[in-house]
Write an enzyme that holds these catalytic residues in place. Sequence first.
Site, PDB file in Angstrom:
ATOM      1  N   PRO A   9       0.804  -1.228   0.000  1.00 36.49           N
ATOM      2  CG  PRO A   9      -0.101  -1.082   2.143  1.00 36.49           C
ATOM      3  CD  PRO A   9       0.560  -2.048   1.197  1.00 36.49           C
ATOM      4  CG  ASN A  10      -0.184   4.546   1.175  1.00 34.82           C
ATOM      5  OD1 ASN A  10      -1.060   5.173   0.588  1.00 34.82           O
ATOM      6  ND2 ASN A  10      -0.340   4.063   2.394  1.00 34.82           N
ATOM      7  NE  ARG A  17       0.715  13.895  -1.843  1.00 36.77           N
ATOM      8  CZ  ARG A  17       0.375  14.297  -3.070  1.00 36.77           C
ATOM      9  NH1 ARG A  17       1.305  14.503  -3.965  1.00 36.77           N
ATOM     10  NH2 ARG A  17      -0.885  14.489  -3.393  1.00 36.77           N
ATOM     11  CE1 TYR A  22       8.954   5.003   3.072  1.00 36.01           C
ATOM     12  CE2 TYR A  22       7.467   6.895   2.961  1.00 36.01           C
ATOM     13  CZ  TYR A  22       7.925   5.765   3.609  1.00 36.01           C
ATOM     14  OH  TYR A  22       7.357   5.388   4.807  1.00 36.01           O
ATOM     15  CG  ASN A  73       8.169  -2.167   0.550  1.00 34.13           C
ATOM     16  OD1 ASN A  73       7.616  -2.295   1.641  1.00 34.13           O
ATOM     17  ND2 ASN A  73       8.802  -1.058   0.198  1.00 34.13           N
ATOM     18  CB  ALA A  76       1.336   0.361   6.457  1.00 27.55           C
ATOM     19  CD  GLU A  97       9.865  -7.866   6.216  1.00 23.66           C
ATOM     20  OE1 GLU A  97      10.001  -9.002   6.741  1.00 23.66           O
ATOM     21  OE2 GLU A  97       9.617  -6.844   6.877  1.00 23.66           O
ATOM     22  CG  HIS A  99      10.848  -2.708   4.941  1.00 21.13           C
ATOM     23  ND1 HIS A  99       9.492  -2.544   4.794  1.00 21.13           N
ATOM     24  CD2 HIS A  99      11.034  -3.883   5.577  1.00 21.13           C
ATOM     25  CE1 HIS A  99       8.880  -3.587   5.343  1.00 21.13           C
ATOM     26  NE2 HIS A  99       9.792  -4.413   5.815  1.00 21.13           N
ATOM     27  NE  ARG A 106      10.160   5.728   8.867  1.00 21.05           N
ATOM     28  CZ  ARG A 106       9.247   5.646   7.893  1.00 21.05           C
ATOM     29  NH1 ARG A 106       9.342   4.684   6.975  1.00 21.05           N
ATOM     30  NH2 ARG A 106       8.272   6.509   7.825  1.00 21.05           N
TER      31      ARG A 106
HETATM   32  O1  CA2 Z   1      10.395   1.644   4.106  1.00 25.57           O
HETATM   33  C1  CA2 Z   1       9.525   0.993   3.496  1.00 25.57           C
HETATM   34  O2  CA2 Z   1       9.706   0.537   2.373  1.00 25.57           O
HETATM   35  C2  CA2 Z   1       8.144   0.802   4.142  1.00 25.57           C
HETATM   36  O3  CA2 Z   1       7.692  -0.504   3.807  1.00 25.57           O
HETATM   37  C3  CA2 Z   1       7.249   1.858   3.534  1.00 25.57           C
HETATM   38  C4  CA2 Z   1       5.855   1.886   4.151  1.00 25.57           C
HETATM   39  C5  CA2 Z   1       5.930   1.953   5.668  1.00 25.57           C
HETATM   40  O4  CA2 Z   1       4.624   1.863   6.220  1.00 25.57           O
HETATM   41  C6  CA2 Z   1       6.793   0.845   6.238  1.00 25.57           C
HETATM   42  O5  CA2 Z   1       6.859   0.997   7.640  1.00 25.57           O
HETATM   43  C7  CA2 Z   1       8.197   0.909   5.658  1.00 25.57           C
HETATM   44  C8  CA2 Z   1       5.079   3.108   3.652  1.00 25.57           C
HETATM   45  C9  CA2 Z   1       4.988   3.212   2.169  1.00 25.57           C
HETATM   46  C10 CA2 Z   1       4.488   4.574   1.828  1.00 25.57           C
HETATM   47  O6  CA2 Z   1       4.977   4.892   0.552  1.00 25.57           O
HETATM   48  C11 CA2 Z   1       4.894   6.191   0.165  1.00 25.57           C
HETATM   49  C12 CA2 Z   1       5.672   6.530  -0.907  1.00 25.57           C
HETATM   50  C13 CA2 Z   1       5.662   7.824  -1.361  1.00 25.57           C
HETATM   51  C14 CA2 Z   1       4.856   8.754  -0.771  1.00 25.57           C
HETATM   52  C15 CA2 Z   1       4.059   8.393   0.294  1.00 25.57           C
HETATM   53  C16 CA2 Z   1       4.067   7.111   0.761  1.00 25.57           C
END
Ligand code: CA2
Length: 148
Positions: A9-10, A17, A22, A73, A76, A97, A99, A106
Site C-alpha cells: 500500500p501507498n 510524495r 522514500y 515490500n 504498512a 522482505e 523496505h 523509525r
Molecule cells: O520503508 C519501506 O519501504 C516501508 O515498507 C514503507 C511503508 C511503511 O509503512 C513501512 O513501515 C516501511 C510506507 C509506504 C508509503 O509509501 C509512500 C511513498 C511515497 C509517498 C508516500 C508514501
Amino acid sequence: MKILIIHGPNLNMLGKREPDIYGADTLEEINSSLTAHAKELGVDVSFFQSNSEGEIVSTIQDAMSKHDGIVINPGAYTHTSVAIRDAILSSGLPVVEVHISNVYKREDFRQRSFISGVALGVISGFGVNSYFLGLSGLVEYLSDHGTG
Ligand code: CA2
C-alpha cells in the site's frame, strides 16, 4: 527463473510524495530499472502493486503455480498483516522482505514485522536499492538451492 515483485500500500505514490524518506524515483521508474537488472541476472520479473490486503493475499496464492520466489515490500501491512504472513507461509515460496527506509530507525510500531519470521531474508534501509539487493539475494539463493 520467474520472480514476482510485490509493492504494498501507498507505494504507487513513490516519487510523488515524501521524497526525503522514500526517494524521488516513481514506481514505474523503479520497475523498469528492476526489469533491466533482472535481464542482467538472466531471470524474468513481473510486478504487482496493490493498496488492498486481500488482493496481495490472492496474488501470493496465485504465485505458487507461476513463480519461483517473491520480493515483497509489504508497506504498512508489514506491521499488521497476519493474512499476508499466512499466505507466504502456505505458498512455500522463498520470499525476501524489503523496505526502502530503515524501519528500525523509525517509530516503535514499525519495528514489529509479521513478515520477517516467514521470510528467507530481510533488507531494510538502502533506499530503492533494497529492491535490487533483495532480487540479487533471492536469485543467488534459488541458483544454489534450486527452484523446487
Ligand atoms: O520503508 C519501506 O519501504 C516501508 O515498507 C514503507 C511503508 C511503511 O509503512 C513501512 O513501515 C516501511 C510506507 C509506504 C508509503 O509509501 C509512500 C511513498 C511515497 C509517498 C508516500 C508514501
